[in-house]
Design a protein around this motif. Structure first.
Motif, PDB file in Angstrom:
ATOM      1  N   TYR A  56       1.711  -8.696   7.082  1.00 51.01           N
ATOM      2  CA  TYR A  56       2.836  -9.625   7.277  1.00 51.01           C
ATOM      3  C   TYR A  56       3.441  -9.955   5.912  1.00 51.01           C
ATOM      4  O   TYR A  56       2.753 -10.457   5.013  1.00 51.01           O
ATOM      5  CB  TYR A  56       2.369 -10.901   7.967  1.00 51.01           C
ATOM      6  N   ASN A  57       4.743  -9.654   5.757  1.00 48.75           N
ATOM      7  CA  ASN A  57       5.436  -9.890   4.481  1.00 48.75           C
ATOM      8  C   ASN A  57       5.805 -11.375   4.378  1.00 48.75           C
ATOM      9  O   ASN A  57       6.885 -11.799   4.765  1.00 48.75           O
ATOM     10  CB  ASN A  57       6.676  -9.015   4.404  1.00 48.75           C
ATOM     11  N   THR A  58       4.910 -12.151   3.837  1.00 46.41           N
ATOM     12  CA  THR A  58       5.108 -13.603   3.786  1.00 46.41           C
ATOM     13  C   THR A  58       5.770 -14.021   2.473  1.00 46.41           C
ATOM     14  O   THR A  58       6.053 -13.213   1.585  1.00 46.41           O
ATOM     15  CB  THR A  58       3.760 -14.326   3.944  1.00 46.41           C
ATOM     16  N   TYR A  59       6.017 -15.312   2.355  1.00 45.21           N
ATOM     17  CA  TYR A  59       6.598 -15.874   1.133  1.00 45.21           C
ATOM     18  C   TYR A  59       5.620 -15.692  -0.030  1.00 45.21           C
ATOM     19  O   TYR A  59       4.406 -15.663   0.147  1.00 45.21           O
ATOM     20  CB  TYR A  59       6.882 -17.360   1.307  1.00 45.21           C
ATOM     21  N   ASP A  60       6.187 -15.610  -1.238  1.00 45.40           N
ATOM     22  CA  ASP A  60       5.326 -15.441  -2.415  1.00 45.40           C
ATOM     23  C   ASP A  60       4.325 -16.577  -2.546  1.00 45.40           C
ATOM     24  O   ASP A  60       3.195 -16.378  -3.005  1.00 45.40           O
ATOM     25  CB  ASP A  60       6.179 -15.363  -3.684  1.00 45.40           C
ATOM     26  N   TRP A  61       4.737 -17.793  -2.178  1.00 41.40           N
ATOM     27  CA  TRP A  61       3.853 -18.952  -2.348  1.00 41.40           C
ATOM     28  C   TRP A  61       2.743 -19.023  -1.288  1.00 41.40           C
ATOM     29  O   TRP A  61       1.907 -19.903  -1.342  1.00 41.40           O
ATOM     30  CB  TRP A  61       4.658 -20.250  -2.364  1.00 41.40           C
ATOM     31  N   LEU A  62       2.772 -18.058  -0.326  1.00 41.92           N
ATOM     32  CA  LEU A  62       1.707 -18.022   0.685  1.00 41.92           C
ATOM     33  C   LEU A  62       0.878 -16.743   0.587  1.00 41.92           C
ATOM     34  O   LEU A  62       0.097 -16.422   1.478  1.00 41.92           O
ATOM     35  CB  LEU A  62       2.305 -18.163   2.087  1.00 41.92           C
ATOM     36  N   LYS A  63       1.054 -15.994  -0.493  1.00 42.54           N
ATOM     37  CA  LYS A  63       0.235 -14.807  -0.712  1.00 42.54           C
ATOM     38  C   LYS A  63      -1.072 -15.198  -1.393  1.00 42.54           C
ATOM     39  O   LYS A  63      -1.196 -16.283  -1.954  1.00 42.54           O
ATOM     40  CB  LYS A  63       1.014 -13.793  -1.556  1.00 42.54           C
ATOM     41  N   TRP A  64      -2.023 -14.264  -1.363  1.00 41.69           N
ATOM     42  CA  TRP A  64      -3.357 -14.578  -1.888  1.00 41.69           C
ATOM     43  C   TRP A  64      -4.019 -13.301  -2.397  1.00 41.69           C
ATOM     44  O   TRP A  64      -3.659 -12.183  -2.014  1.00 41.69           O
ATOM     45  CB  TRP A  64      -4.195 -15.252  -0.801  1.00 41.69           C
ATOM     46  N   ASP A  65      -4.984 -13.494  -3.271  1.00 46.54           N
ATOM     47  CA  ASP A  65      -5.736 -12.373  -3.841  1.00 46.54           C
ATOM     48  C   ASP A  65      -6.804 -11.927  -2.838  1.00 46.54           C
ATOM     49  O   ASP A  65      -7.982 -12.233  -2.987  1.00 46.54           O
ATOM     50  CB  ASP A  65      -6.352 -12.818  -5.175  1.00 46.54           C
ATOM     51  N   TRP A  66      -6.351 -11.202  -1.812  1.00 46.63           N
ATOM     52  CA  TRP A  66      -7.251 -10.816  -0.718  1.00 46.63           C
ATOM     53  C   TRP A  66      -8.284  -9.787  -1.163  1.00 46.63           C
ATOM     54  O   TRP A  66      -9.345  -9.670  -0.540  1.00 46.63           O
ATOM     55  CB  TRP A  66      -6.446 -10.267   0.462  1.00 46.63           C
ATOM     56  N   GLN A  67      -7.984  -9.025  -2.218  1.00 48.54           N
ATOM     57  CA  GLN A  67      -8.918  -7.983  -2.650  1.00 48.54           C
ATOM     58  C   GLN A  67      -9.749  -8.412  -3.854  1.00 48.54           C
ATOM     59  O   GLN A  67     -10.565  -7.644  -4.349  1.00 48.54           O
ATOM     60  CB  GLN A  67      -8.137  -6.710  -3.002  1.00 48.54           C
ATOM     61  N   GLY A  68      -9.503  -9.615  -4.364  1.00 45.43           N
ATOM     62  CA  GLY A  68     -10.288 -10.109  -5.484  1.00 45.43           C
ATOM     63  C   GLY A  68      -9.999  -9.396  -6.784  1.00 45.43           C
ATOM     64  O   GLY A  68     -10.858  -9.375  -7.678  1.00 45.43           O
ATOM     65  N   ASP A  69      -8.824  -8.818  -6.907  1.00 44.63           N
ATOM     66  CA  ASP A  69      -8.477  -8.098  -8.134  1.00 44.63           C
ATOM     67  C   ASP A  69      -7.320  -8.757  -8.880  1.00 44.63           C
ATOM     68  O   ASP A  69      -6.640  -8.132  -9.671  1.00 44.63           O
ATOM     69  CB  ASP A  69      -8.124  -6.647  -7.810  1.00 44.63           C
ATOM     70  N   GLN A  70      -7.113 -10.027  -8.584  1.00 44.18           N
ATOM     71  CA  GLN A  70      -6.053 -10.826  -9.218  1.00 44.18           C
ATOM     72  C   GLN A  70      -4.658 -10.292  -8.913  1.00 44.18           C
ATOM     73  O   GLN A  70      -3.723 -10.465  -9.690  1.00 44.18           O
ATOM     74  CB  GLN A  70      -6.256 -10.911 -10.735  1.00 44.18           C
ATOM     75  N   SER A  71      -4.523  -9.679  -7.753  1.00 47.04           N
ATOM     76  CA  SER A  71      -3.208  -9.250  -7.275  1.00 47.04           C
ATOM     77  C   SER A  71      -2.798 -10.137  -6.111  1.00 47.04           C
ATOM     78  O   SER A  71      -3.629 -10.532  -5.292  1.00 47.04           O
ATOM     79  CB  SER A  71      -3.240  -7.772  -6.858  1.00 47.04           C
ATOM     80  N   GLN A  72      -1.556 -10.460  -6.054  1.00 46.89           N
ATOM     81  CA  GLN A  72      -1.040 -11.362  -5.030  1.00 46.89           C
ATOM     82  C   GLN A  72      -0.557 -10.517  -3.855  1.00 46.89           C
ATOM     83  O   GLN A  72       0.425  -9.780  -3.977  1.00 46.89           O
ATOM     84  CB  GLN A  72       0.099 -12.207  -5.609  1.00 46.89           C
ATOM     85  N   LEU A  73      -1.222 -10.646  -2.731  1.00 48.11           N
ATOM     86  CA  LEU A  73      -0.987  -9.746  -1.600  1.00 48.11           C
ATOM     87  C   LEU A  73      -0.598 -10.514  -0.350  1.00 48.11           C
ATOM     88  O   LEU A  73      -0.897 -11.699  -0.190  1.00 48.11           O
ATOM     89  CB  LEU A  73      -2.253  -8.925  -1.306  1.00 48.11           C
ATOM     90  N   ASN A  74       0.062  -9.770   0.552  1.00 44.97           N
ATOM     91  CA  ASN A  74       0.366 -10.313   1.871  1.00 44.97           C
ATOM     92  C   ASN A  74      -0.897 -10.331   2.724  1.00 44.97           C
ATOM     93  O   ASN A  74      -1.826  -9.536   2.511  1.00 44.97           O
ATOM     94  CB  ASN A  74       1.420  -9.445   2.555  1.00 44.97           C
ATOM     95  N   PRO A  75      -0.938 -11.203   3.718  1.00 45.59           N
ATOM     96  CA  PRO A  75      -2.084 -11.198   4.641  1.00 45.59           C
ATOM     97  C   PRO A  75      -2.009  -9.984   5.587  1.00 45.59           C
ATOM     98  O   PRO A  75      -0.931  -9.443   5.827  1.00 45.59           O
ATOM     99  CB  PRO A  75      -1.918 -12.515   5.398  1.00 45.59           C
ATOM    100  N   TYR A  76      -3.177  -9.580   6.088  1.00 49.98           N
ATOM    101  CA  TYR A  76      -3.210  -8.463   7.037  1.00 49.98           C
ATOM    102  C   TYR A  76      -4.187  -8.795   8.151  1.00 49.98           C
ATOM    103  O   TYR A  76      -5.011  -9.704   8.052  1.00 49.98           O
ATOM    104  CB  TYR A  76      -3.584  -7.160   6.325  1.00 49.98           C
ATOM    105  N   ALA A  77      -4.087  -8.002   9.252  1.00 54.61           N
ATOM    106  CA  ALA A  77      -4.965  -8.210  10.415  1.00 54.61           C
ATOM    107  C   ALA A  77      -5.202  -6.867  11.093  1.00 54.61           C
ATOM    108  O   ALA A  77      -4.431  -5.908  10.933  1.00 54.61           O
ATOM    109  CB  ALA A  77      -4.342  -9.205  11.382  1.00 54.61           C
TER     110      ALA A  77
END
Length: 691
Positions: free
Chosen positions: A649-670
């Protein structure tokens, strides 16, 4: 009249004035007409006319060809008014309004103009120099019996001792002597007679130069006893007076305190708009080299500051105006009179100290004159003071504020860290009358406007200094952007940044945005209610205005998609919720009632095919409520066969998170799984038993 003496060979000069009040300091400004007395006859006449019409004041002449006295008055007047008679500055009453005519006496002559008028003089200036320079003389005359004309009364080249004095006119104070020069000798003539030897020429004229240091209206008087026959001691008294002439000050020397001057915008502050300042003015004497065009006014008023004082310049009211000097092409302000004080003698000074205020920013020149523009009919007396200032605004006001949380639905007051929000306001530089100071520019704009944020939450105070580097996109606004005294901000993408992608902090439940004004030079910041880096309530010395009316809660947020599985015959909900960092971990953001969910923002990561399609629960996109889908709405995936699908899901930048733990700001996935449920392939038969 200057005196009560007249000559049968010359008409007597008088001044006639129509007064509008008892003290005659205001003239009647409508036409007046009089029939003068005594009536014209063979031996006496009104040279200027027996019936006369005039307005305000005029000069008249009466001639009498035989010795004796004539009582002066009028027969009729329109409008009717009582008559007063002043001789030598004193009210002599109607019975004393007489002129005694003799066959011999003195005439004060203006040789340059061939008349008997001593013109207006300047305080401290010799009468034969500069403005109104004239060759003056005292002539001893007698009436020629045959022609009735005046002729010389003294022997050729005689030196004669005269009794000389001067008379100070009514309403005027005099003290210093008149300096009178004759034959390279200087005499101090006072108000009481003193004997002075004067050298007369072959026309019985004594050439004189006069100089009076103060301000006055006065006349010169001469008398002597001339012995006609030394054997019989036959003698005759000769008397005479000049016209009443005015000696006016050369100029008005104006002064302010030392901090009252500035040559440019970098000059020190003098006054705020509306603040009262004292302006001192002194009437001063003429000095050589200061009136090279001989117009009676200083060539450069800055040069007369230390001129000697002209005493006894009293009762005149000053009139002062302002001319804008800087900024160039600026708006002229108004010089307001707080208290006008008439000139008066203070010891040896003719002085006025009046109070004024100015209502615009900048540097001005002050131009002074007399309120009625005239000193005893001799014209105005002027002064100029240059580079007065610097004047600065007396107050600043913040208007048009746009500063609020991004999410305010259902009572929320939420903005996410790094979520752009609108911040707009205008700071106005104003004077004491709440008027915009259009001259607050071009270097006169001294104040600095800064925007800051603080979290005033009890137990979690974060000062403005800690948020300084995180509050960004404030623009480059400054006073120079406009030319009307306004500092304006209108930014739509201001953000309070995250520390980092994987560095959640907060929440900050009571963030206030404030505009801080520094270097406002004693001015007032209207409605100031805060100060940066101070958590305590600001009651005094506040330098900031809180921009948001209600504290904003800033949270570190992320959007989460949930996994789901179901039949390949039914649509499948794609779970979604917003979360925030509560200091220990991420929890549902129950204050998020604003984040929009839209299925076009979903993309299928895998497989390449088949491709899922989506629909909304109630047929349209919507907003999250309490951090999740609202009742009866959400995004549903429509089945397209069985299988496992990974979605992003292509969300807002302020709602992205480092889902992979590599200090990258990513969209959520399911991950969604469509298909029928079946048992384990290793189990052939399973029977449940009941006991």
């Amino acid at each position: 009249m200057s005196d009560n003496q007249g000559l049968t060979c010359q008409a007597k000069d008088m001044a006639l004035t129509a007064c509008a009040n008892d003290t005659c300091d205001v003239l009647f400004d409508q036409p007046s007409s009089l029939n003068l007395s005594p009536d014209n006859s063979g031996e006496q006449s009104w040279v200027t006319g027996e019936n006369i019409s005039f307005t305000g004041t005029t000069n008249i002449q009466f001639a009498k060809r035989t010795t004796g006295s004539a009582t002066i008055g009028y027969n009729t007047a329109d409008p009717s008014a009582p008559l007063r008679c002043y001789i030598g500055g004193k009210n002599v009453g109607l019975s004393g309004c007489k002129v005694v005519f003799s066959d011999a006496g003195f005439i004060f002559k203006n040789e340059s103009d061939n008349n008997t008028t001593i013109p207006t003089q300047l305080s401290g200036k010799p009468s034969n120099t500069g403005f109104n320079a004239k060759a003056l003389a005292i002539q001893a005359v007698k009436t020629n019996i045959a022609t009735g004309a005046c002729e010389a009364a003294f022997p050729v080249g005689a030196e004669v001792a005269l009794d000389l004095a001067y008379t100070c006119s009514a309403g005027v104070s005099c003290s210093d002597p008149v300096q009178l020069s004759n034959n390279n000798r200087v005499y101090a003539i006072e108000q009481s007679y003193k004997s002075v030897p004067l050298q007369f020429d072959d026309e019985s004229k004594a050439q004189i130069v006069i100089n009076y240091p103060d301000a006055a209206q006065l006349s010169l008087n001469a008398k002597t006893n001339l012995i006609l026959d030394p054997i019989t001691n036959l003698s005759v008294n000769l008397t005479g007076s000049s016209n009443e002439y005015v000696v006016k000050p050369f100029g008005l020397a104006m002064s302010l305190p030392n901090d009252g001057f500035a040559t440019d915008a970098a000059g020190s502050l003098f006054k705020l708009t509306g603040e009262t300042f004292d302006l001192k003015m002194n009437a001063v004497q003429w000095l050589a080299g200061q009136d090279n065009n001989n117009d009676g006014y200083p060539d450069n008023y800055s040069e007369i500051t230390n001129n000697p004082i002209a005493k006894h310049f009293i009762n005149e009211q000053p009139l002062v105006t302002a001319q804008l000097k800087l900024p160039i092409a600026g708006t002229s302000g108004t010089l307001a009179v707080v208290n006008t004080v008439a000139f008066k003698d203070t010891g040896s000074l003719s002085e006025s100290i009046s109070q004024y205020s100015y209502d615009q920013v900048g540097i001005i020149d002050l131009i002074a004159g007399l309120n009625d523009g005239d000193y005893f009919g001799a014209g105005d007396i002027k002064g100029e003071l240059y580079n007065v200032g610097r004047f600065a605004p007396s107050q600043f006001k913040i208007i048009g504020v746009q500063a609020a949380a991004q999410c305010t639905d259902y009572g929320s007051n939420l903005t996410y860290l790094e979520q752009p929000f609108e911040l707009g306001f205008t700071v106005q530089a104003q004077n004491q009358n709440n008027q915009l100071m259009s001259n607050y520019r071009a270097g006169f704009d001294k104040s600095v406007v800064q925007v800051s944020a603080e979290n005033n939450e009890a137990g979690n105070y974060v000062p403005a200094s800690s948020f300084a580097s995180r509050l960004v996109n404030l623009g480059e606004n400054n006073w120079g952007d406009t030319n009307d005294g306004q500092w304006q901000m209108n930014q739509s993408n201001v953000t309070l940044k995250r520390l980092g992608v994987d560095q959640p902090d907060g929440p900050f439940a009571m963030v206030n945005l404030m505009a801080t004004l520094t270097n406002i030079e004693r001015a007032t910041l209207i409605d100031a209610n805060d100060s940066p880096n101070t958590q305590v309530t600001c009651s005094t010395n506040c330098n900031s205005v809180r921009l948001n009316s209600v504290p904003i809660e800033f949270r570190f947020g992320r959007l989460v998609l949930g996994n789901n599985a179901g039949s390949d015959l039914d649509r499948l909900l794609i779970p979604m919720e917003s979360q925030y960092w509560d200091g220990n971990g991420f929890v549902v953001n129950s204050n998020d009632n604003c984040s929009v969910f839209q299925h076009p923002k979903l993309s299928q990561v895998s497989p390449v095919s088949p491709v899922l399609t989506y629909e909304y629960g109630n047929g349209a996109a919507g907003k999250l409520e309490a951090g999740g889908y609202p009742v009866n709405n959400g995004i549903y995936a429509k089945p397209n066969g069985s299988g496992t699908f990974t979605l992003e899901y292509n969300t807002y930048d302020w709602l992205k998170w480092d889902w992979q733990g590599d200090q990258s700001q990513l969209n959520p996935y399911a991950i969604l799984q469509f298909g029928h449920f079946r048992g384990n392939d290793w189990v052939i038969y399973w029977r449940e038993t009941r006991e």
